[in-house]
Design an enzyme around this catalytic site. Structure first.
Site, PDB file in Angstrom:
ATOM      1  N   ASP A 146     -15.121  -1.122   1.590  1.00 36.76           N
ATOM      2  CA  ASP A 146     -15.219  -2.566   1.877  1.00 36.76           C
ATOM      3  C   ASP A 146     -15.690  -3.091   3.234  1.00 36.76           C
ATOM      4  OD1 ASP A 146     -14.024  -2.333  -0.463  1.00 36.76           O
ATOM      5  OD2 ASP A 146     -12.459  -3.939  -0.026  1.00 36.76           O
ATOM      6  N   ARG A 173      -0.519  -7.368  -6.011  1.00 42.18           N
ATOM      7  CA  ARG A 173      -0.160  -8.229  -4.817  1.00 42.18           C
ATOM      8  C   ARG A 173       1.078  -9.195  -5.326  1.00 42.18           C
ATOM      9  NH1 ARG A 173      -5.574 -10.300  -1.914  1.00 42.18           N
ATOM     10  NH2 ARG A 173      -4.071 -10.365  -0.191  1.00 42.18           N
ATOM     11  N   ASP A 220     -17.747 -10.973   2.778  1.00 37.58           N
ATOM     12  CA  ASP A 220     -17.174 -10.856   3.814  1.00 37.58           C
ATOM     13  C   ASP A 220     -17.898 -10.445   5.154  1.00 37.58           C
ATOM     14  OD1 ASP A 220     -14.991 -11.303   2.473  1.00 37.58           O
ATOM     15  OD2 ASP A 220     -14.189  -9.194   2.413  1.00 37.58           O
TER      16      ASP A 220
END
Length: 369
Positions: free
Chosen positions: A301, A98, A265
């Site tokens: 995810d 990233r 999340d």
């Protein structure tokens, strides 16, 4: 980010192939909320590359507004690889790519305040703060207390691999103090800030109206402000007086674990969904646990959350039935197909009684200074 999930267990050095998926804390929350009927907008930056095309299409396919995602012609879309092991174990590996990504170039100068403040809740993550100094500056700007901003939700999401200097993670504490609603795991508060236990975390973070301390397999405790001129679940930001908090503990569900990635999340999305519906705090925690259970029972995810009516029914169970509930892979699909609650993949189970260290019963409220 684009996420690469291993097709086989083992070390990254040994896994021969991966499946492509999408990931990222904020986009996960937005996708999950949109899949259950809420209006969600994702604001970010991706590269003008094939991975960026894939991300935008996949997030939009979940029902999320992506019109405010910028394309960067000079920087690539961020990607990461991970192993199949639980993040809490030594077998879990993550390789982030990233640095220099399109998202890492976000700055406060690029902020479209109308787009950011148009919703009822603005949800942020500490992962963004770790991407670059510009991103950290953006997060400071977004968490500054100003009249007229929406309810600001902040998930600490401490990722040691993203912070080049561990001491820099202290910045997450300052960001959390600017939020109205904070999600933090007791494990990450211990690792990032040296705080031990829910009460210590509450004392270090007196500013948020709602503080959600996730305690892993035990459950979650929510500290809620009960007095003071600034207390709110929505509306304008106001000055705060000294106040007391109530603490509400709800035990986690029994699940057949497939993968833990994305559960935090999902918990945040479930809690925020219930917050948007102005449900009681205890019910909000239960929705968080239910949506986390959906993520825990799939390999990727991003999981399909339970339907709203089904989640409401489970969240209304009495304490004994809640503690007996046992969820396995496919339980959300089983509910959608109309199968009974005790059908394969979503069955009643047995377990020992759970509670916190003080021996209080589940969901009991106690006043704390």
């Amino acid at each position: 980010m684009v996420t690469f999930l291993p097709r086989l267990p083992g070390r990254l050095a040994d896994v021969p192939s991966f499946d492509r998926a999408i990931g990222g804390a904020e986009s996960n929350v937005a996708c999950t909320l949109a899949r259950t009927g809420h209006t969600a907008r994702w604001i970010s930056r991706v590269g003008a590359d094939g991975f960026g095309d894939h991300l935008l299409a996949a997030v939009a396919d979940c029902g999320v507004d992506v019109t405010h995602v910028r394309r960067d012609p000079l920087r690539p879309t961020g990607i990461y690889f991970r192993t199949a092991g639980d993040r809490a174990t030594d077998t879990h590996e993550v390789a982030y790519y990233r640095a220099g990504s399109a998202a890492s170039a976000m700055t406060a100068a690029d902020l479209d305040r109308n787009a950011v403040h148009s919703g009822r809740i603005l949800h942020l993550s500490g992962i963004t703060a770790a991407l670059s100094e510009d991103c950290l500056g953006l997060m400071h700007e977004l968490t500054a207390r100003r009249p007229g901003r929406p309810l600001l939700s902040f998930d600490v999401n401490h990722r040691p691999g993203l912070w080049r200097e561990p001491s820099r993670a202290q910045a997450l504490l300052e960001l959390a103090r600017g939020a109205d609603l904070v999600f933090v795991g007791d494990d990450e508060a211990r690792e990032a800030w040296g705080l031990h236990g829910a009460q210590a975390i509450s004392e270090a973070l007196p500013e948020p109206d709602l503080l959600v301390v996730k305690q892993g397999r035990r459950g979650a405790t929510v500290f809620r402000r009960t007095t003071g001129t600034g207390a709110r679940d929505g509306g304008a930001v106001g000055e705060r007086a000294d106040a007391t908090r109530t603490a509400t503990f709800v035990p986690s569900l029994n699940v057949d674990l497939v993968a833990a990635t994305g559960a935090g999340d999902a918990f945040a999305a479930g809690f925020l969904s219930a917050t948007l519906r102005a449900l009681p705090v205890r019910t909000r925690i239960r929705h968080g646990h239910l949506w986390a259970a959906a993520a825990l029972t799939v390999p990727g995810d991003l999981a399909t959350p339970p339907g709203r009516a089904h989640a409401d029914r489970l969240a209304d169970l009495d304490d004994a039935a809640w503690e007996r509930l046992h969820l396995g892979p496919g339980w959300t699909e089983a509910a959608a197909s109309g199968r009974r609650a005790d059908a394969s993949g979503h069955r009643a189970g047995t377990s020992g009684r759970r509670g916190d260290a003080s021996g209080r019963r589940a969901d009991e409220e106690v006043r704390t200074p």
